[in-house]
Design a protein around this motif. Structure first.
Motif, PDB file in Angstrom:
ATOM      1  N   TYR A 170      16.953  12.620  12.941  1.00 55.73           N
ATOM      2  CA  TYR A 170      15.012  12.811  13.109  1.00 55.73           C
ATOM      3  C   TYR A 170      14.587  14.294  11.458  1.00 55.73           C
ATOM      4  N   LEU A 207       3.184  -2.560   5.695  1.00 56.33           N
ATOM      5  CA  LEU A 207       4.191  -3.588   4.975  1.00 56.33           C
ATOM      6  C   LEU A 207       4.659  -5.422   5.321  1.00 56.33           C
ATOM      7  N   TYR A 217       2.645   6.879  10.206  1.00 52.82           N
ATOM      8  CA  TYR A 217       3.510   5.937  10.794  1.00 52.82           C
ATOM      9  C   TYR A 217       3.566   4.503  10.762  1.00 52.82           C
ATOM     10  N   LEU A 233      11.701  -7.239   7.794  1.00 50.06           N
ATOM     11  CA  LEU A 233      10.678  -8.306   8.694  1.00 50.06           C
ATOM     12  C   LEU A 233       9.938  -9.097   8.207  1.00 50.06           C
ATOM     13  N   ARG A 276       9.535   1.136  -1.390  1.00 44.13           N
ATOM     14  CA  ARG A 276      10.073   0.278  -0.138  1.00 44.13           C
ATOM     15  C   ARG A 276       8.256  -0.826  -0.731  1.00 44.13           C
ATOM     16  N   THR A 277       7.259  -0.352  -1.212  1.00 40.88           N
ATOM     17  CA  THR A 277       6.426  -1.372  -1.440  1.00 40.88           C
ATOM     18  C   THR A 277       6.495  -2.704  -2.183  1.00 40.88           C
ATOM     19  N   MET A 291       0.642  -1.346  -0.066  1.00 42.05           N
ATOM     20  CA  MET A 291       0.151  -0.005   0.647  1.00 42.05           C
ATOM     21  C   MET A 291       0.991   1.413  -0.170  1.00 42.05           C
ATOM     22  N   LEU A 293      13.455  -2.344   5.052  1.00 43.20           N
ATOM     23  CA  LEU A 293      12.464  -2.261   5.865  1.00 43.20           C
ATOM     24  C   LEU A 293      12.025  -3.992   5.347  1.00 43.20           C
ATOM     25  N   GLY A 294      10.882  -3.652   4.640  1.00 39.49           N
ATOM     26  CA  GLY A 294      10.171  -5.452   4.375  1.00 39.49           C
ATOM     27  C   GLY A 294      10.917  -6.154   3.822  1.00 39.49           C
ATOM     28  N   LEU A 326      13.439  10.910   5.425  1.00 36.00           N
ATOM     29  CA  LEU A 326      12.928  13.336   4.868  1.00 36.00           C
ATOM     30  C   LEU A 326      13.676  13.541   4.775  1.00 36.00           C
ATOM     31  N   ASN A 357       5.352   9.139   3.325  1.00 36.97           N
ATOM     32  CA  ASN A 357       5.468   8.826   5.220  1.00 36.97           C
ATOM     33  C   ASN A 357       6.410   7.594   5.268  1.00 36.97           C
ATOM     34  N   PRO A 358       7.721   7.914   4.962  1.00 37.97           N
ATOM     35  CA  PRO A 358       8.839   7.079   5.065  1.00 37.97           C
ATOM     36  C   PRO A 358       9.689   7.059   6.287  1.00 37.97           C
ATOM     37  N   PHE A 359       9.575   6.393   7.315  1.00 38.27           N
ATOM     38  CA  PHE A 359       9.714   5.950   7.857  1.00 38.27           C
ATOM     39  C   PHE A 359      10.850   7.086   8.859  1.00 38.27           C
ATOM     40  N   PRO A 360      10.783   8.321  10.100  1.00 40.47           N
ATOM     41  CA  PRO A 360      11.932   9.065  10.389  1.00 40.47           C
ATOM     42  C   PRO A 360      12.734   8.203  11.060  1.00 40.47           C
ATOM     43  N   GLY A 361      14.430   8.760  11.144  1.00 36.25           N
ATOM     44  CA  GLY A 361      14.764   7.784  11.531  1.00 36.25           C
ATOM     45  C   GLY A 361      15.691   6.523  11.339  1.00 36.25           C
ATOM     46  N   LEU A 362      14.989   6.551   9.501  1.00 38.24           N
ATOM     47  CA  LEU A 362      15.549   5.341   8.626  1.00 38.24           C
ATOM     48  C   LEU A 362      15.838   6.080   7.937  1.00 38.24           C
ATOM     49  N   PHE A 399       0.513   5.282   0.439  1.00 39.46           N
ATOM     50  CA  PHE A 399      -0.499   6.209   0.912  1.00 39.46           C
ATOM     51  C   PHE A 399      -0.403   7.870   0.503  1.00 39.46           C
TER      52      PHE A 399
END
Ligand SMILES: Nc1ncnc2c1ncn2[C@@H]1O[C@H](COP(=O)(O)OP(=O)(O)O)[C@@H](O)[C@H]1O
Ligand SMILES: [Mg+2]
Lengths: 256, 332
Positions: free
Chosen positions: B327, B219, B212, A116, A165-166, A93, A112-113, A151, A99-104, A95
């Motif tokens: 961040y 994912l 988030y 996981l 990412r998807t 999905m 990331l996927g 970000l 919304n990329p992950f902050p801190g990555l 969006f």
């Protein structure tokens, strides 16, 4: 890989609720492999709710629930033994808001996927990250800055990063909920182009409230109104020769 | 002087538009300027107050510094009878008890915040959240009494024998099992700072956009993975900020610690042993200091506490800046 010839996505009598509110009403729909399907309709008609039922994200909203059958590659994702985590790896999905992950970092966001899914071999991950970034037309822009924060990219780049990412987990179906509504026209055109290229490999269901966009990029279009699927047809047919009076009124701009 | 400049500027700007009413333009901004000076005065006032306090502490503790020099800070000996005064055992007591507190309170607080915000149904989250907040309203002396009458016996009879049996090979868990002492102080402090860390962490988690969480779930993250990626990592700098505030409270906490720490000025490797913190020695001895030198030494301890707090807060601030930089640009 069951029934690689049949429809990749079948929705049977899907109803979705927020508490008592009936947001999606008895929708039936079939999507073939490698198609791009647009969902259009006035705001609040249940488009987002509908596609969030297709990867079992709807049920994450407190008090929300849904009933009906949704078959992905022939398997009912609402079957008793179906695990939403596994379902979401097969149905990606993108969006509305990037919304990329902050801190990555850029790299970590795309990887990331895979992490996981338990894919950790470095050479494999590196290869898939590059492939995904190329597929989302971002590689040339970020290949020298893979370790900077996701970000730090512009809005349009962020959205392509989210697409990468998807893509990285290679889901057969990708859902997109108004992926360009927060972007400028040039970034929008890029995403549209990508969607059209992607259908070689994946099936895309995309919500848009831009009818031009629907007609540019999709093979089929579904028109929703008040939670009901009013019409579903080849995009050209739906826009030139709508069978439903409401559809005609909507596409000619008489409401919505 | 600045007023003049401002006047000139205003007049200059007004000229091309309406040469008839430059005076009026000035009046419009009069309130702004007053407000500006009031704010400026308050800001400098705070700085001035801080400097004044440092000056006062310095002045009062000066005899001790003259007498002992910098050795005051590295001398663990504190003996009012012989007149030898050093602050090291109090610095040690304060730092170690606060670190025990943070080590215990941080995981518990973050766990509580995660549970209440992300997992618990509202009917449960509300009362439990209220209860946790209420922990902050309990007076310090009540914590101290609870520590003395409930916690210390529990430690003496159960926890310390257990720790001694399982981890007794470490010097940390050797020695007399009195109940009260460093460990008791650390645990009491942990309970006291938990509501602070937990409630700020909750605010931090609440501020993280739903997007988030949905992106992580989308994912194929499990619930726990989602919490790690979208909540804990995203909220890391906020959690650090919450911890600083907790640590700040632990460093300066006086009453409860004084009741349970045993109040003996020495440095012991054992957490079971008694200790003394900077705040607790002040509470214990200030009122009945025998000599002027002792009074000066005590004030010097107060000044040291002030500086240690300042130092630790600065480190923590720096960490938050570093994390924030990482961040940078995170949309909220
Ligand atoms: N979290 C929610 N809680 C309650 N009602 C909701 C929620 N999200 C959406 N709705 C309602 O469901 C209907 C469909 O919303 P949505 O699927 O977001 O529409 P669309 O995406 O077509 O604009 C709307 O009437 C909306 O008010
Ligand atoms: Mg929507």
């Amino acid at each position: 890989m069951t029934s690689s010839t049949g429809p990749i996505l079948t929705v049977e009598n899907l109803n979705a609720y927020f508490g008592d509110f009936h947001a999606v009403k008895g929708v039936n729909l079939e999507v073939q492999r490698n198609e791009v399907v647009s969902l259009i309709g006035p705001s609040g008609c249940g488009k987002s709710t509908f596609i969030r039922c297709l990867n079992r994200l709807h049920e994450e909203v407190p008090s929300a629930n849904c009933e009906g059958r949704v078959l992905i590659e022939g398997q009912n994702i609402y079957a008793e033994n179906a695990d939403p985590v596994v379902v979401r790896r097969k149905v990606g999905m993108v969006f509305q808001k990037p919304n990329p992950f902050p801190g990555l970092s850029i790299f970590e966001n795309v990887a990331l996927g895979l992490k996981l899914a338990g894919i950790t071999k470095k050479s494999v991950v590196t290869e898939i990250v590059e492939w995904s970034l190329r597929k989302s037309a971002l590689w040339d822009e970020v290949k020298d800055s893979l370790s900077s924060p996701g970000l730090s990219l512009s809005g349009g780049q962020q959205q392509r990063l989210c697409l990468a990412r998807t893509l990285a987990v290679k889901p057969p179906v990708i859902l997109m909920d108004e992926p360009t509504s927060a972007l400028d026209p040039i970034s929008t055109a890029k995403i549209e182009e990508l969607v059209m290229e992607l259908k070689q490999e994946v099936t895309v269901v995309i919500v848009t409230h831009n009818m031009q966009q629907a007609s540019r990029i999709s093979d089929k279009t579904a028109f929703f109104l008040m939670g009901e699927l009013m019409e579903f047809d080849e995009t050209s047919a739906l826009f030139t020769n709508p069978k439903n009076l409401k559809t005609e009124q909507y596409i000619t701009g008489r409401f919505g | 002087m600045q007023l003049e400049v401002a006047e000139k500027l205003t007049v200059k700007q007004a000229k091309p538009k309406a040469s008839s009413a430059p005076r009026r333009k000035l009046d419009i901004h009069f309130g702004d300027r007053v407000f500006y000076y009031i704010l400026k005065a308050s800001a400098w006032g705070v700085v001035g107050l801080l400097l004044l306090m440092v000056g006062l502490l310095l002045d009062m503790s000066w005899p001790a510094f003259v007498e002992f020099g910098p050795k005051f800070l590295i001398n663990p000996e504190w003996n009012p009878w012989t007149g030898e005064f050093g602050a090291l055992s109090f610095v040690y007591g304060t730092v170690v008890s606060s670190l025990i507190a943070v080590a215990l309170a941080l995981p518990v607080s973050v766990g509580v915040a995660l549970f209440l915000n992300e997992l618990a149904p509202t009917w449960l989250a509300r009362p439990v959240g209220f209860f946790v907040e209420m922990l902050a309203a309990i007076p310090s002396i009540v914590y101290g009494m609870w520590g003395l009458f409930v916690l210390a016996p529990f430690l003496r009879n159960y926890l310390q024998p257990f720790l001694h049996e399982t981890l007794g090979f470490l010097p940390l868990f050797q020695g007399p099992m009195l109940g009260y002492g460093m460990l008791a102080a650390g645990i009491i402090l942990a309970v006291m700072i938990t509501p602070t860390i937990a409630s700020i962490s909750r605010e931090v988690f609440k501020a993280i956009p739903l997007g988030y969480r949905e992106a992580a779930l989308g994912l194929g993250a499990t619930r726990w993975e989602m919490l790690k990626i979208a909540v804990l990592k995203t909220g890391a700098s906020g959690i650090i900020g919450a911890t600083i505030l907790g640590l700040g409270r632990a460093l300066g906490e006086t009453m409860a610690v004084t009741l349970v720490i045993g109040n003996k000025a020495h440095i012991s490797a054992s957490l079971f042993d008694t200790a003394q913190t900077m705040a607790s020695v002040l509470a214990n001895e200030y009122a009945e200091a025998d000599s002027d030198l002792q009074l000066a030494a005590l004030t010097a301890v107060g000044l040291t506490l002030f500086i240690v707090s300042l130092f630790i807060n600065s480190i923590a601030r720096y960490v938050v800046w570093q994390v924030d930089k990482k961040y940078a640009g995170m949309g909220r």
